[in-house]
Design an enzyme around this catalytic site. Structure first.
Site: not given
Length: 689
Positions: A12, A15, A390
């Site tokens: 997170c 954190c 692509d």
């Protein structure tokens, strides 16, 4: 001294910010840079791994040297998963006892309490720390709400909130670790050791010890370890991992080769031109990491709203408990009212309003063969205005097929194919497999041989037959017809079939277009996608020809990975949100930088698959319109859920004015809102392809 480390369990952004702050406060630290997307820490200073791990101990963050192999823990063995499972088990047993006896039964309370502690001890630790520092966020409010629920005897309510939090933590950690596997997959592409010829002696070295100017020895079938130019030898090299070319590229003295590409049938001696940290594949790794850093997850609406919602609920609960009690003297009534406000303010419904819709949508998508790696990606897909594709393996099948057969007089197309297949029976060239697949049962042959850079030959029905390049046929005196050359100029690989006496015909091979590509492009335009773009490393003529057949009008060909990345950034400036659909390692930087990276799962490399935000697991492009429809519906339901969650709470809070707010009304408002958002989200199950 600057060092770089890889991190595990960094799940997170808050954190990550706290961990970076802790590292900065360590002694002898000059500078710290944390890349959350790549889970990478760069430290300038004298510090040990033990000190870094201590700085991240609050969230069990593990630190590894950049070059060391990170030990990954399976999802089912992770701390967050185990805690969520135990919390849920205790919650279920407690609920059964409470329904059969009562919610105040000691066994039920004990089980709910254990569920709360196991699932939420880290939540409480963070929430209480935030309270001591007067930092109010969602974790702070959840901590207060759960404590409040326990104080007024609502143990089951507290356990449910804690379990939902534990589940979200486990899923967040899982998705972030999966996304970060892209870097590790890229690092494994290039060999760690190389065979080097230095001062007349052949030695094996770590790639970090290889110097510019060394001669690299590359045997047939080996991966090329370093970027360089061919000094001696000829071969074909599969460099799809770098350039996206669908066909192996012929390499002769003076040609450039890249680390991580696969050598074909010939031996090569390569002069090293770049150090290991500067190779093309190293640049790709760097681009992916930088793109991931730029695309760090933004705060969800609920988390932003919680900055105001959290202190507001706390203030209201405090005022309801204190002010009327002080004025009336009826402290018992108004403290009860204040605790009821905490239950109303419990963010259960609000917390699940977004995740329950996303989890339902992701579950539905998984059943339909679409892997969505997180809610933010599902939400963003609904806002997409332009999609870049692509070519190889995405709009095309990704492998060569016979597209045209020419036959000279006296021969049929079927005979030309069977003769060519007879020669190619023993060949290992990629084009040979395409010819053999098309020809069916070939004629018999003997005396097979190959000439590097030219083709193959064998005796077929008593005649020496050659299958190879036009220049080889011209060496035998044959003039190549104009229509043969036109096919080659259109981007197809064309081989001549001839004997020593006559030109027999030619076979053209190309990367075949997927049958559904043109229909998908039309469908996307009908859905309101403003622009579809082809980004490819292939030859411009090949790209334009394929684009014309499928309806893509914007074509950008001959692109290296950094060119694709630049193209995505340019498109984002024009269209805002841009999706990229790809399958190769060369697509990894573009997939990471795009608003939404979508990988073709079946044909995709591990790096592209892990870098992407969404993977079409069955290699099925038809799932793309479905994914966009699902995303748009999810966005609508999320907005409805937030309105439900907040609307019922506001109505309940208004009952404070006359003093009518009771505990059962508070619980009804909270659980009613929760039930409403869950039922509303279940509507997403009905969305089918």
């Amino acid at each position: 001294m600057q060092k770089t480390y890889r991190l595990e369990n960094l799940s997170c952004t808050s954190c990550a910010a706290k961990f970076e702050k802790n590292v900065r406060e360590l002694p002898d630290i000059k500078n710290v840079s944390l890349n959350f997307g790549a889970s990478k820490l760069t430290v300038d200073g004298n510090v040990s791994i033990e000190a870094l791990q201590k700085a991240g101990a609050f969230d069990h963050i593990r630190v590894f040297p950049e070059k060391e192999k990170v030990v990954h823990i399976p999802f089912y063995k992770r701390r967050q998963t185990i805690e969520a499972a135990i919390s849920f088990l205790l919650l279920i047993i407690g609920a059964v006892i409470s329904f059969q006896a009562s919610e105040t039964h000691p066994a039920a309370i004990g089980l709910f309490g254990a569920s709360i502690l196991i699932g939420g001890y880290q939540l409480f630790w963070t929430g209480l720390q935030n309270l001591t520092k007067l930092q109010f966020d969602m974790k702070t409010l959840m901590t207060i709400a759960i404590i409040g629920a326990v104080i007024i005897g609502e143990w089951r309510e507290g356990a449910v909130v804690v379990f939902l939090f534990a589940v979200s933590e486990a899923l967040e950690a899982f998705s972030m670790n999966k996304a970060r596997q892209s870097i590790r997959g890229l690092m494994d592409l290039a060999p760690a050791r190389a065979l080097i010829q230095r001062q007349g002696e052949v030695i094996e070295l770590d790639t970090e010890d290889v110097r510019i100017g060394d001669v690299l020895i590359v045997k047939p079938g080996q991966k090329i370890a370093m970027d360089g130019t061919v000094l001696r030898g000829t071969s074909s090299v599969n460099q799809a991992a770098i350039t996206g070319e669908s066909m192996p590229a012929s390499k002769n003295p003076g040609d450039e080769v890249f680390a991580g590409t696969l050598n074909g049938e010939g031996a090569l001696e390569v002069t090293v031109t770049k150090r290991v940290e500067d190779t093309t594949i190293a640049k790709i790794i760097h681009l992916v990491e930088e793109a991931q850093a730029e695309k760090a997850p933004s705060q969800k609406f609920v988390d932003r709203f919680a900055k105001y919602y959290t202190p507001a609920i706390i203030a209201v609960a405090f005022l309801v408990a204190i002010l009327p009690g002080f004025l009336t003297g009826n402290w018992e009534l108004w403290v009860y009212q204040g605790l009821a406000v905490l239950v109303v303010g419990c963010p259960c419904a609000l917390v699940v309003s977004t995740p329950v819709a996303i989890v339902t949508a992701i579950g539905n998508a998984a059943r339909q063969g679409v892997l969505v790696k997180g809610g933010i990606h599902l939400e963003e897909t609904g806002h997409i205005k332009a999609i870049a594709f692509d070519k190889t393996g995405t709009l095309t099948k990704g492998y060569p097929e016979v597209t045209d057969v020419f036959a000279q007089e006296m021969y049929s197309q079927e005979e030309v194919l069977k003769i060519a297949a007879a020669v190619e029976t023993m060949s290992q060239h990629p084009l040979a497999r395409a010819i053999l697949d098309k020809a069916g049962e070939p004629y018999g042959s003997e005396g097979f041989g190959s000439v590097t850079g030219k083709g193959a030959h064998a005796v077929v029905n008593g005649v020496q037959v050659y299958v190879g390049s036009f220049s080889w046929a011209e060496e035998y005196g044959f003039a190549i017809p104009r229509d043969y050359r036109e096919l080659q100029e259109s981007g197809k690989s064309v081989v001549a079939v001839f004997s020593e006496k006559e030109l027999i015909g030619a076979v053209a091979v190309a990367d075949a277009i997927r049958n559904e590509s043109s229909e998908i492009i039309r469908g996307l335009k009908a859905m309101g996608i403003e622009k579809t773009i082809m980004l490819t490393g292939d030859h411009p003529a090949t790209a334009r020809a394929i684009a014309a057949q499928i309806g893509v009008t914007d074509v950008r060909a001959g692109l290296m990975p950094e060119d694709k990345l630049a193209a995505i950034k340019e498109l984002q400036q024009i269209h805002g949100r841009v999706a990229m659909v790809g399958d190769g390692v060369n697509d990894a930087p573009a997939l990471a930088a795009s608003t939404i990276g979508i990988a073709m799962g079946g044909a995709g490399t591990d790096a592209a698959l892990e870098t992407a935000d969404i993977a079409l697991m069955a290699d099925d492009l038809e799932k793309l319109p479905y994914t966009i429809r699902l995303s748009r519906k999810t966005l609508r339901i999320i907005k409805e859920n937030i309105l439900f969650a907040l609307g019922l709470k506001i109505i309940a809070l208004l009952l404070i004015i006359p003093g009518w707010l009771t505990l059962w009304i508070a619980i009804f408002a909270d659980m009613g809102a929760t039930l409403l958002v869950i039922l509303n989200a279940l509507r997403l199950v009905k969305i089918q392809k």
